[in-house]
Motif scaffolding. Structure first.
Motif, PDB file in Angstrom:
ATOM      1  N   LYS A 336     -32.547   1.755  10.038  1.00  0.00           N
ATOM      2  CA  LYS A 336     -33.027   0.771   8.945  1.00  0.00           C
ATOM      3  C   LYS A 336     -34.210   1.264   8.367  1.00  0.00           C
ATOM      4  O   LYS A 336     -34.793   2.568   8.930  1.00  0.00           O
ATOM      5  CB  LYS A 336     -33.189  -0.357   9.684  1.00  0.00           C
ATOM      6  CG  LYS A 336     -32.292  -1.062  10.356  1.00  0.00           C
ATOM      7  CD  LYS A 336     -31.365  -1.930   9.361  1.00  0.00           C
ATOM      8  CE  LYS A 336     -30.341  -2.618  10.106  1.00  0.00           C
ATOM      9  NZ  LYS A 336     -29.170  -1.953  10.349  1.00  0.00           N
ATOM     10  N   GLY A 381     -34.845  -6.228  -2.450  1.00  0.00           N
ATOM     11  CA  GLY A 381     -33.537  -5.944  -2.246  1.00  0.00           C
ATOM     12  C   GLY A 381     -33.291  -5.567  -1.181  1.00  0.00           C
ATOM     13  O   GLY A 381     -32.358  -5.973  -0.158  1.00  0.00           O
ATOM     14  N   ILE A 382     -33.738  -4.201  -0.632  1.00  0.00           N
ATOM     15  CA  ILE A 382     -33.650  -3.746   0.358  1.00  0.00           C
ATOM     16  C   ILE A 382     -34.018  -4.636   1.731  1.00  0.00           C
ATOM     17  O   ILE A 382     -33.317  -4.610   2.645  1.00  0.00           O
ATOM     18  CB  ILE A 382     -34.493  -2.369   0.560  1.00  0.00           C
ATOM     19  CG1 ILE A 382     -33.841  -1.426  -0.621  1.00  0.00           C
ATOM     20  CG2 ILE A 382     -34.617  -1.784   1.713  1.00  0.00           C
ATOM     21  CD1 ILE A 382     -34.578  -0.280  -0.712  1.00  0.00           C
ATOM     22  N   ARG A 384     -34.065  -7.773   1.852  1.00  0.00           N
ATOM     23  CA  ARG A 384     -33.261  -9.164   1.950  1.00  0.00           C
ATOM     24  C   ARG A 384     -31.959  -8.338   2.689  1.00  0.00           C
ATOM     25  O   ARG A 384     -31.514  -9.242   3.654  1.00  0.00           O
ATOM     26  CB  ARG A 384     -33.018  -9.541   0.547  1.00  0.00           C
ATOM     27  CG  ARG A 384     -34.240 -10.342   0.009  1.00  0.00           C
ATOM     28  CD  ARG A 384     -34.009 -11.218  -1.321  1.00  0.00           C
ATOM     29  NE  ARG A 384     -32.962 -12.285  -0.693  1.00  0.00           N
ATOM     30  CZ  ARG A 384     -32.086 -12.779  -1.752  1.00  0.00           C
ATOM     31  NH1 ARG A 384     -32.244 -12.389  -3.034  1.00  0.00           N
ATOM     32  NH2 ARG A 384     -31.262 -13.652  -1.393  1.00  0.00           N
ATOM     33  N   ASN A 385     -31.602  -7.342   2.140  1.00  0.00           N
ATOM     34  CA  ASN A 385     -30.253  -6.980   2.762  1.00  0.00           C
ATOM     35  C   ASN A 385     -30.398  -6.396   4.167  1.00  0.00           C
ATOM     36  O   ASN A 385     -29.695  -6.806   5.040  1.00  0.00           O
ATOM     37  CB  ASN A 385     -29.932  -5.375   1.897  1.00  0.00           C
ATOM     38  CG  ASN A 385     -28.610  -4.874   2.285  1.00  0.00           C
ATOM     39  OD1 ASN A 385     -27.652  -5.799   2.838  1.00  0.00           O
ATOM     40  ND2 ASN A 385     -28.592  -3.630   2.273  1.00  0.00           N
ATOM     41  N   GLU A 386     -31.558  -5.929   4.541  1.00  0.00           N
ATOM     42  CA  GLU A 386     -31.815  -5.618   6.100  1.00  0.00           C
ATOM     43  C   GLU A 386     -31.983  -6.819   6.814  1.00  0.00           C
ATOM     44  O   GLU A 386     -31.762  -6.886   7.904  1.00  0.00           O
ATOM     45  CB  GLU A 386     -32.835  -4.525   6.251  1.00  0.00           C
ATOM     46  CG  GLU A 386     -32.591  -3.271   5.617  1.00  0.00           C
ATOM     47  CD  GLU A 386     -33.144  -1.879   6.122  1.00  0.00           C
ATOM     48  OE1 GLU A 386     -34.200  -2.199   6.933  1.00  0.00           O
ATOM     49  OE2 GLU A 386     -32.786  -0.758   5.738  1.00  0.00           O
ATOM     50  N   GLU A 388     -30.678  -9.706   6.378  1.00  0.00           N
ATOM     51  CA  GLU A 388     -29.535 -10.295   6.372  1.00  0.00           C
ATOM     52  C   GLU A 388     -28.684  -9.645   7.689  1.00  0.00           C
ATOM     53  O   GLU A 388     -28.111 -10.239   8.441  1.00  0.00           O
ATOM     54  CB  GLU A 388     -28.501 -10.135   5.282  1.00  0.00           C
ATOM     55  CG  GLU A 388     -27.101 -10.909   5.102  1.00  0.00           C
ATOM     56  CD  GLU A 388     -26.522 -10.970   3.852  1.00  0.00           C
ATOM     57  OE1 GLU A 388     -27.027 -10.640   2.837  1.00  0.00           O
ATOM     58  OE2 GLU A 388     -25.097 -11.241   4.274  1.00  0.00           O
ATOM     59  N   GLN A 389     -28.809  -8.483   7.640  1.00  0.00           N
ATOM     60  CA  GLN A 389     -28.072  -7.660   8.869  1.00  0.00           C
ATOM     61  C   GLN A 389     -28.706  -7.875  10.182  1.00  0.00           C
ATOM     62  O   GLN A 389     -28.176  -8.153  11.212  1.00  0.00           O
ATOM     63  CB  GLN A 389     -28.220  -6.203   8.453  1.00  0.00           C
ATOM     64  CG  GLN A 389     -27.363  -5.520   7.308  1.00  0.00           C
ATOM     65  CD  GLN A 389     -27.820  -4.093   7.174  1.00  0.00           C
ATOM     66  OE1 GLN A 389     -28.524  -3.204   7.917  1.00  0.00           O
ATOM     67  NE2 GLN A 389     -27.518  -3.653   5.774  1.00  0.00           N
ATOM     68  N   ARG A 394     -29.518 -15.216   4.757  1.00  0.00           N
ATOM     69  CA  ARG A 394     -29.015 -14.621   3.248  1.00  0.00           C
ATOM     70  C   ARG A 394     -29.751 -15.615   2.190  1.00  0.00           C
ATOM     71  O   ARG A 394     -29.602 -15.308   1.132  1.00  0.00           O
ATOM     72  CB  ARG A 394     -27.598 -15.099   3.032  1.00  0.00           C
ATOM     73  CG  ARG A 394     -26.625 -14.247   4.193  1.00  0.00           C
ATOM     74  CD  ARG A 394     -25.267 -14.520   3.597  1.00  0.00           C
ATOM     75  NE  ARG A 394     -24.519 -13.860   4.485  1.00  0.00           N
ATOM     76  CZ  ARG A 394     -23.897 -14.639   5.725  1.00  0.00           C
ATOM     77  NH1 ARG A 394     -24.041 -15.923   5.573  1.00  0.00           N
ATOM     78  NH2 ARG A 394     -23.164 -14.066   6.578  1.00  0.00           N
TER      79      ARG A 394
END
Ligand SMILES: Cc1cc2nc3c(=O)[nH]c(=O)nc-3n(C[C@H](O)[C@H](O)[C@H](O)COP(=O)(O)OP(=O)(O)OC[C@H]3O[C@@H](n4cnc5c(N)ncnc54)[C@H](O)[C@@H]3O)c2cc1C
Length: 463
Positions: A336, A381-382, A384-386, A388-389, A394
Motif C-alpha cells: 500500500k 482519493g488514494i 480513501r481508496n486504501e 476502503e480496502q 466508503r
C-alpha cells in the motif's frame, strides 16, 4: 552587550530564544531570530476545522521525554496538557490485507507477556519460536554500528522487521529500518544486548525491578496540547521580544569574523558575538558552507525524508463503525502507499466533538515522494481508496486536508553517532557557534526543545 543570532524559527529555534529570554535577566544580552517563512513554529501547525483539532505536523510527543511538557508548564500551559487515552490503546497491523491487533505486552518489538504473543496471529510459528530462542541470546559487545533491520533480524528474524520494526520506525522517522542506525535510534536496545544479550530477558529484568519499587500509575504514553501543537509555538512567541523576531528573513550564509559572526540575510548583514543554527541539516549545511566546508559536508550527509499527512473528518456514523483503538500501521510488504492512520477521536478524544470521527493518515519516504506531485484531491482519493480496502470505509468525508512536508524528518543512518562526534569536533573549531534541531540527538519535539535550550545555555556560558 552580547548579541546572539538564532537561525530558524521552528520549535528548536523558538526554544533557544525562550531560553535566552530567561537568561536575559542575569546576563547582558540580546538576540535576533531569523525565520525564512512568514510564520514561526516550523512544522508545528494546527488547523481548527468543524470543531476538530487537525494537526498538520506533529500531533503529540512522548511523555517519557520531559522537556516539551516542562516547557509547557513553564509557559503556564500546564492546564492545556492532555494525555493519550491509553485505556483504549490498541494498534493494529495490516497482515495479508487484514488488521491484526498488536498483542498486549509488546515493548516496541520485544515480547514481555508470553500468552498474548503466543496466541497472536501477528506472528508465524517460526517467529514465535525465534522469540523463545531469543531468551538465550548471549551478551555481545558489538564494536560497530548496524542497521535496525539487521539488529532486529539477528534477534527475531525478518518477519519481525517487516511487521513491526519497520512500520513503527517509519512512523517516527519516515525512513526504513534497513537504513536507520540501531545505536542512534534504539540505544536502549543496543545497550540491552551488550549487558543481557537477550532483549526479552533484559526487558523482563527491567519490569521486575520496576514492580519491586513503589507502585505508580503509569503516565499516558503520549502528551499533547488541548488546542493543538501550534499553540506551544504561539505561546513561546508571546514570551519573546517582538523586535527580536524577523520573519520572511531567509539567511543565506553565516561567516566567522574577528570577534564573532556575520549573518547575511537578503541584502542585510548584521554582526553577532555568537550564532545558534537551528535548522534542518541540509539548510544548516548551506548557511555554513563558507564558514567550514568540512562541517557543511558532514551536515549535508545527514539524510532527510519527506512526509505527507492527510486529515479527514467524518460524521457520527463513521465514528460508530470504525474499529476501537488508536489506529493501524501498514508494513511495506502489504504493497500500500499509506504507512499509517490514527483514529484521533480515540487517541485524543478532546480533539473531535462526539459527533465527529477524525482520521490522520500518513505517507512517508518513497511513498510520500511517489504521490508528491499529485493534487490534494488525487492524494485524498488514494487515501480513501486504501481506507476502503483496509477498513471498509466508503463514506464521503465532511472535510479533508493535505499537508506536505518536504525533507522534514532526519534519518539517523548507520554511523550517525560517529558523524555527530566529527560534527562536534568541527563545531568546537568555530567559537560562538551552536547547533540545535532534529538532525542530531532526537527527532521528536521534546528533543528539539532540549537541543534549543541547551544550545542557548552553552552559548551564554562559553560562547
Ligand atoms: C509530519 C510530521 C509529523 C511529526 N510527528 C511528530 C510527533 O507526533 N511527535 C514528535 O515528537 N515529533 C514529530 N515530528 C518531528 C518534530 O515535529 C520535528 O522534528 C521538529 O518539530 C523539528 O523542529 P525544528 O525547529 O528543529 O525544525 P523545523 O520545524 O523544520 O523548523 C526549521 C525552521 O527553519 C526555517 N528555515 C529553513 N531555512 C532557513 C534559513 N536559511 N534561514 C532562516 N530560516 C530557515 C524553516 O522555515 C523552519 O521554520 C513530526 C515531524 C513531521 C514533519
Amino acid at each position: 552587550m552580547k548579541r546572539i543570532a538564532i537561525i530558524g524559527g521552528g520549535i528548536s529555534g523558538l526554544s533557544a530564544a525562550f531560553e535566552l529570554e530567561q537568561l536575559r535577566s542575569d546576563a547582558d544580552l540580546e538576540y535576533v531570530l531569523y525565520e525564512a517563512s512568514p510564520v514561526l513554529g516550523g512544522v508545528l501547525s494546527t488547523e481548527h476545522i468543524d470543531g476538530c483539532v487537525v494537526e498538520a505536523g506533529p500531533d503529540s510527543f512522548i511523555t517519557e521525554k520531559p522537556w516539551a511538557a516542562d516547557l509547557c508548564r513553564q509557559l503556564g500551559l500546564g492546564d492545556e496538557l492532555i494525555g493519550s487515552n491509553d485505556a483504549d490503546r490498541k494498534t493494529y497491523i495490516l497482515v495479508r490485507g487484514r488488521l491484526v491487533v498488536m498483542p498486549d505486552g509488546l515493548m516496541f518489538m520485544v515480547p514481555t507477556k508470553i500468552l498474548p504473543t503466543g496466541l497472536s496471529p501477528l506472528f508465524s510459528w517460526k517467529t514465535k519460536l525465534r522469540m523463545t530462542q531469543e531468551l538465550f541470546h548471549p551478551p555481545r559487545a558489538v564494536d560497530h554500528d548496524e542497521s535496525v533491520a539487521d539488529f532486529v533480524e539477528r534477534h527475531y528474524g525478518s518477519e519481525m522487521v517487516d511487521r513491526l520494526a519497520d512500520p513503527l520506525l517509519s512512523g517516527v522517522y519516515g525512513g526504513e529500518a534497513a537504513k536507520l542506525s540501531v545505536r542512534a535510534v534504539l540505544p536502549r536496545f543496543a545497550e540491552m544486548e551488550r549487558t543481557h544479550g537477550s532483549l526479552g530477558r533484559a526487558m523482563l529484568a527491567a519490569r521486575r525491578k520496576m514492580s519491586a519499587g513503589p507502585r505508580r500509575v503509569a503516565p499516558p504514553l503520549f502528551t499533547s496540547l488541548k488546542s493543538g501543537m501550534q499553540h506551544l509555538a504561539e505561546t513561546i512567541v508571546t514570551r519573546l521580544t517582538p523586535s527580536s523576531l524577523l520573519t520572511d528573513a531567509p539567511v543565506q550564509a553565516i561567516q566567522p569574523e574577528a570577534r564573532g559572526w556575520v549573518v547575511s540575510a537578503g541584502l542585510q548583514s548584521d554582526h553577532f558575538h555568537a550564532v545558534i543554527v537551528a535548522l534542518p541539516a541540509s539548510a544548516a549545511a548551506h548557511v555554513l558552507r563558507m564558514a567550514s566546508p568540512e562541517l557543511s559536508a558532514e551536515l549535508a550527509a545527514i539524510e532527510y525524508s519527506s512526509s505527507i499527512t492527510v486529515g479527514l473528518g467524518y460524521d457520527r456514523y463513521v465514528r460508530e463503525i470504525l474499529p476501537p483503538g488508536f489506529g493501524f500501521l501498514v508494513p511495506r510488504s502489504e504493497g500500500k502507499r499509506l504507512l499509517a492512520a490514527t483514529f484521533v477521536h480515540n487517541k485524543f478524544p478532546h480533539r473531535a466533538p462526539e459527533n465527529r470521527a477524525l482520521l490522520r493518515c500518513f505517507f512517508a519516504g518513497g511513498n510520500a515522494e511517489s504521490v508528491w506531485s499529485l493534487s490534494d484531491g488525487q492524494i485524498v482519493g488514494i487515501v480513501r481508496n486504501e481506507l476502503e480496502q483496509i477498513i471498509g470505509l466508503r463514506a464521503e468525508p465532511l472535510f479533508s486536508r493535505v499537508y506536505k512536508w518536504k525533507s522534514a524528518m532526519a534519518q539517523y543512518g548507520v554511523g550517525h553517532l560517529e558523524r555527530l562526534e566529527r560534527i562536534e569536533r568541527l563545531r568546537q573549531q568555530l567559537p560562538g557557534l551552536g547547533l540545535a534541531g532534529n538532525a542530531y540527538r532526537g527527532i521528536g519535539v521534546p528533543d528539539c526543545v532540549r537541543s534549543g535550550r541547551e544550545a542557548a545555555k552553552a552559548i551564554v556560558v562559553t560562547g
